[in-house]
Design a protein around this motif. Sequence first.
Motif, PDB file in Angstrom:
ATOM      1  N   UNK A   1      34.703 -24.262  10.720  1.00 47.74           N
ATOM      2  CA  UNK A   1      34.592 -23.606  12.022  1.00 47.74           C
ATOM      3  C   UNK A   1      34.776 -24.604  13.156  1.00 47.74           C
ATOM      4  N   UNK A   2      34.353 -25.857  12.945  1.00 45.06           N
ATOM      5  CA  UNK A   2      34.600 -26.884  13.962  1.00 45.06           C
ATOM      6  C   UNK A   2      36.093 -27.157  14.115  1.00 45.06           C
ATOM      7  N   UNK A   3      36.821 -27.064  13.012  1.00 45.47           N
ATOM      8  CA  UNK A   3      38.273 -27.246  13.082  1.00 45.47           C
ATOM      9  C   UNK A   3      38.904 -26.139  13.920  1.00 45.47           C
ATOM     10  N   UNK A   4      38.445 -24.918  13.747  1.00 43.92           N
ATOM     11  CA  UNK A   4      38.950 -23.822  14.580  1.00 43.92           C
ATOM     12  C   UNK A   4      38.641 -24.086  16.048  1.00 43.92           C
ATOM     13  N   UNK A   5      37.433 -24.570  16.323  1.00 46.37           N
ATOM     14  CA  UNK A   5      37.061 -24.879  17.705  1.00 46.37           C
ATOM     15  C   UNK A   5      37.983 -25.935  18.299  1.00 46.37           C
TER      16      UNK A   5
END
Length: 209
Positions: free
Chosen positions: A49-53
């Motif tokens: 999810x941090x990668x998506x952010x």
Amino acid sequence: MVTAAAAGTAFLGGSLLTAASAQNSNTGVRNGKMKILVITGSPRKNGNSNTLAEHFIKGAQEAGHEVVRFDAAFKEVHPCIGCNRCGMNGPCVFKDDFEFVRKHIVDADLVAFATPMYYFGISAQIKAVIDRFYAINGRIHVPKKAVLMMTYANTAASEAKPIISHYEVLLNYLGWTDAGQIIAPGVWPVGAINHTKYPEQAYRLGKNV
């Protein structure tokens, strides 16, 4: 799902949906450029999810928006204890890193939430931040846009519904408008998201929000 009043571009489980044009007059956007607050909830620095952010932020910055990021899992945010000392619109009894959120969320035109699914709900770290919205309740009940980016290991769409429902109820309460959702199933180990279409979708969402 995307509400009828949603603005920008939304992605659901990889499906691209084009929504209504941005309603800049409702959110106080200046010359099409927004102030964006991104709140992440993953305790894994390289989590999916941090990668998506990160990709969302890249797209938004390239579009000229002003973006600030708050990584809840790496900050000190005490859970709300319901003491009501803030009166829903005043200083909190806890002086911690939520002050950063308080500083930026009031003026933000868009708030983006990025969370993994933990035991069929949003992560505890990002939930603690949302609970502390109580202390600024009177200041954030104004038109804003919001984005949800969520990752989970399983693949059943039904398992994503509780988080999506929580997000939609939160927006309905605050009077915010959904600007897009990226729901990424089937990603678990760190880096798994890199082999999917979702980072590109997050980038495009940030670029076109």
